[in-house]
Design a protein around this motif. Structure first.
Motif, PDB file in Angstrom:
ATOM      1  N   MET A   1      18.371  98.950 -12.004  1.00  0.00           N
ATOM      2  CA  MET A   1      19.126  98.047 -12.836  1.00  0.00           C
ATOM      3  C   MET A   1      18.900  98.352 -14.325  1.00  0.00           C
ATOM      4  N   TYR A   2      17.627  98.403 -14.733  1.00  0.00           N
ATOM      5  CA  TYR A   2      17.294  98.743 -16.109  1.00  0.00           C
ATOM      6  C   TYR A   2      16.505 100.038 -16.116  1.00  0.00           C
ATOM      7  N   GLU A   3      17.014 101.046 -16.824  1.00  0.00           N
ATOM      8  CA  GLU A   3      16.301 102.319 -16.914  1.00  0.00           C
ATOM      9  C   GLU A   3      15.289 102.315 -18.041  1.00  0.00           C
ATOM     10  N   THR A   4      15.614 101.648 -19.145  1.00  0.00           N
ATOM     11  CA  THR A   4      14.725 101.594 -20.302  1.00  0.00           C
ATOM     12  C   THR A   4      14.687 100.171 -20.839  1.00  0.00           C
ATOM     13  N   ILE A   5      13.478  99.623 -20.924  1.00  0.00           N
ATOM     14  CA  ILE A   5      13.268  98.260 -21.409  1.00  0.00           C
ATOM     15  C   ILE A   5      12.470  98.329 -22.706  1.00  0.00           C
ATOM     16  N   LEU A   6      12.915  97.590 -23.699  1.00  0.00           N
ATOM     17  CA  LEU A   6      12.213  97.494 -24.977  1.00  0.00           C
ATOM     18  C   LEU A   6      11.639  96.094 -25.110  1.00  0.00           C
ATOM     19  N   VAL A   7      10.354  96.006 -25.401  1.00  0.00           N
ATOM     20  CA  VAL A   7       9.743  94.709 -25.682  1.00  0.00           C
ATOM     21  C   VAL A   7       9.150  94.751 -27.082  1.00  0.00           C
ATOM     22  N   ALA A   8       9.494  93.741 -27.890  1.00  0.00           N
ATOM     23  CA  ALA A   8       8.988  93.642 -29.258  1.00  0.00           C
ATOM     24  C   ALA A   8       7.720  92.796 -29.244  1.00  0.00           C
ATOM     25  N   ILE A   9       6.672  93.333 -29.860  1.00  0.00           N
ATOM     26  CA  ILE A   9       5.357  92.692 -29.838  1.00  0.00           C
ATOM     27  C   ILE A   9       4.860  92.472 -31.256  1.00  0.00           C
ATOM     28  N   ASP A  10       4.312  91.291 -31.516  1.00  0.00           N
ATOM     29  CA  ASP A  10       3.690  91.031 -32.809  1.00  0.00           C
ATOM     30  C   ASP A  10       2.284  90.459 -32.680  1.00  0.00           C
ATOM     31  N   GLU A  32      11.419 102.802 -17.768  1.00  0.00           N
ATOM     32  CA  GLU A  32      10.508 103.145 -18.845  1.00  0.00           C
ATOM     33  C   GLU A  32      10.333 101.896 -19.711  1.00  0.00           C
ATOM     34  N   LEU A  33       9.105 101.618 -20.111  1.00  0.00           N
ATOM     35  CA  LEU A  33       8.811 100.467 -20.949  1.00  0.00           C
ATOM     36  C   LEU A  33       8.434 100.941 -22.348  1.00  0.00           C
ATOM     37  N   LEU A  34       9.235 100.532 -23.322  1.00  0.00           N
ATOM     38  CA  LEU A  34       8.965 100.864 -24.717  1.00  0.00           C
ATOM     39  C   LEU A  34       8.452  99.613 -25.417  1.00  0.00           C
ATOM     40  N   ILE A  35       7.295  99.724 -26.041  1.00  0.00           N
ATOM     41  CA  ILE A  35       6.699  98.627 -26.787  1.00  0.00           C
ATOM     42  C   ILE A  35       6.878  98.930 -28.271  1.00  0.00           C
ATOM     43  N   LEU A  36       7.405  97.960 -29.008  1.00  0.00           N
ATOM     44  CA  LEU A  36       7.645  98.161 -30.436  1.00  0.00           C
ATOM     45  C   LEU A  36       6.991  97.051 -31.243  1.00  0.00           C
ATOM     46  N   THR A  37       6.195  97.452 -32.215  1.00  0.00           N
ATOM     47  CA  THR A  37       5.631  96.517 -33.185  1.00  0.00           C
ATOM     48  C   THR A  37       6.231  96.856 -34.541  1.00  0.00           C
ATOM     49  N   VAL A  38       6.776  95.846 -35.204  1.00  0.00           N
ATOM     50  CA  VAL A  38       7.425  96.040 -36.496  1.00  0.00           C
ATOM     51  C   VAL A  38       6.597  95.337 -37.567  1.00  0.00           C
ATOM     52  N   PHE A  39       6.311  96.053 -38.647  1.00  0.00           N
ATOM     53  CA  PHE A  39       5.670  95.410 -39.783  1.00  0.00           C
ATOM     54  C   PHE A  39       6.602  95.505 -40.967  1.00  0.00           C
ATOM     55  N   ARG A  40       6.513  94.515 -41.826  1.00  0.00           N
ATOM     56  CA  ARG A  40       7.409  94.468 -42.990  1.00  0.00           C
ATOM     57  C   ARG A  40       6.815  95.239 -44.144  1.00  0.00           C
ATOM     58  N   VAL A  71      -2.093  96.313 -32.625  1.00  0.00           N
ATOM     59  CA  VAL A  71      -1.315  95.388 -31.798  1.00  0.00           C
ATOM     60  C   VAL A  71      -0.553  96.162 -30.725  1.00  0.00           C
ATOM     61  N   ALA A  72       0.075  97.272 -31.109  1.00  0.00           N
ATOM     62  CA  ALA A  72       0.853  98.078 -30.156  1.00  0.00           C
ATOM     63  C   ALA A  72      -0.040  98.683 -29.077  1.00  0.00           C
ATOM     64  N   GLU A  73      -1.189  99.196 -29.459  1.00  0.00           N
ATOM     65  CA  GLU A  73      -2.103  99.793 -28.479  1.00  0.00           C
ATOM     66  C   GLU A  73      -2.672  98.744 -27.527  1.00  0.00           C
ATOM     67  N   GLU A  74      -2.984  97.570 -28.060  1.00  0.00           N
ATOM     68  CA  GLU A  74      -3.466  96.469 -27.209  1.00  0.00           C
ATOM     69  C   GLU A  74      -2.379  96.069 -26.213  1.00  0.00           C
ATOM     70  N   ALA A  75      -1.131  95.999 -26.681  1.00  0.00           N
ATOM     71  CA  ALA A  75      -0.016  95.652 -25.799  1.00  0.00           C
ATOM     72  C   ALA A  75       0.158  96.702 -24.706  1.00  0.00           C
ATOM     73  N   LYS A  86       4.727 104.243 -17.080  1.00  0.00           N
ATOM     74  CA  LYS A  86       5.743 104.814 -17.974  1.00  0.00           C
ATOM     75  C   LYS A  86       5.890 103.971 -19.234  1.00  0.00           C
ATOM     76  N   ILE A  87       4.780 103.809 -19.932  1.00  0.00           N
ATOM     77  CA  ILE A  87       4.731 102.961 -21.127  1.00  0.00           C
ATOM     78  C   ILE A  87       4.557 103.831 -22.364  1.00  0.00           C
ATOM     79  N   ARG A  88       5.344 103.535 -23.395  1.00  0.00           N
ATOM     80  CA  ARG A  88       5.146 104.172 -24.702  1.00  0.00           C
ATOM     81  C   ARG A  88       5.154 103.082 -25.760  1.00  0.00           C
ATOM     82  N   ALA A  89       4.274 103.218 -26.748  1.00  0.00           N
ATOM     83  CA  ALA A  89       4.187 102.232 -27.823  1.00  0.00           C
ATOM     84  C   ALA A  89       4.574 102.866 -29.155  1.00  0.00           C
ATOM     85  N   PHE A  90       5.259 102.097 -29.982  1.00  0.00           N
ATOM     86  CA  PHE A  90       5.748 102.571 -31.273  1.00  0.00           C
ATOM     87  C   PHE A  90       5.477 101.537 -32.351  1.00  0.00           C
TER      88      PHE A  90
END
Length: 145
Positions: A1-10, A32-40, A71-75, A86-90
């Motif tokens: 159903m979902y090939e690539t999932i993005l989760v935003a983490i703070d 594939e699970l993509l973890i994204l942490t955004v900083f301003r 935060v990304a590595e902990e997630a 299949k996890i990658r963090a950005f």
């Protein structure tokens, strides 16, 4: 159903709940699970304010980036503990909602998962209205946890 999932983490409780849902979906869909942490990014004025602390000479963007990496590595570790593979963090800099959506488009994600509430502006990560903005801007489905 979902090939690539993005989760935003703070690092907030809401984003941890979103991560748990993302890990469960990743296992179920074998995606594939993509973890994204955004900083301003901070303005020159905000950066100059950091100069009043002589015991902490690091510039504000470097400090924010370093924290975001933690935060990304902990997630990533928590997702793996929950059984996800299949996890990658950005880590990215920018306005959170637009950065999340742009990252999702660039990586052709099928689903974006965000927490309903983040840490808030003082911490410099996902803002309270980020989930609303992401749902408005994203072209793919968005799950708000």
């Amino acid at each position: 159903m979902y090939e690539t999932i993005l989760v935003a983490i703070d690092g907030s409780e809401g984003s941890r709940k979103a991560l748990q849902h993302a890990a469960l979906l990743q296992k179920t869909c074998n995606s594939e699970l993509l973890i994204l942490t955004v900083f301003r990014h901070h303005s020159m004025l905000e950066a100059s304010m950091s100069m009043v602390r002589p015991d902490d000479p690091e510039n504000m963007d470097d400090a924010m980036r370093g924290h975001a990496k933690e935060v990304a590595e902990e997630a990533k570790r928590l997702a793996a503990e929950a059984g996800a593979t299949k996890i990658r963090a950005f880590v990215k800099s920018g306005q959170p909602a637009r950065t999340i959506v742009k990252f999702g488009e660039e990586h052709k994600v099928d689903l974006i998962i965000v927490g309903s509430r983040g840490l808030g502006d003082m911490q410099g990560f996902l803002l309270g209205s980020v989930s609303h903005k992401v749902t408005s801007l994203a072209k793919c489905p968005v799950m708000v946890v």
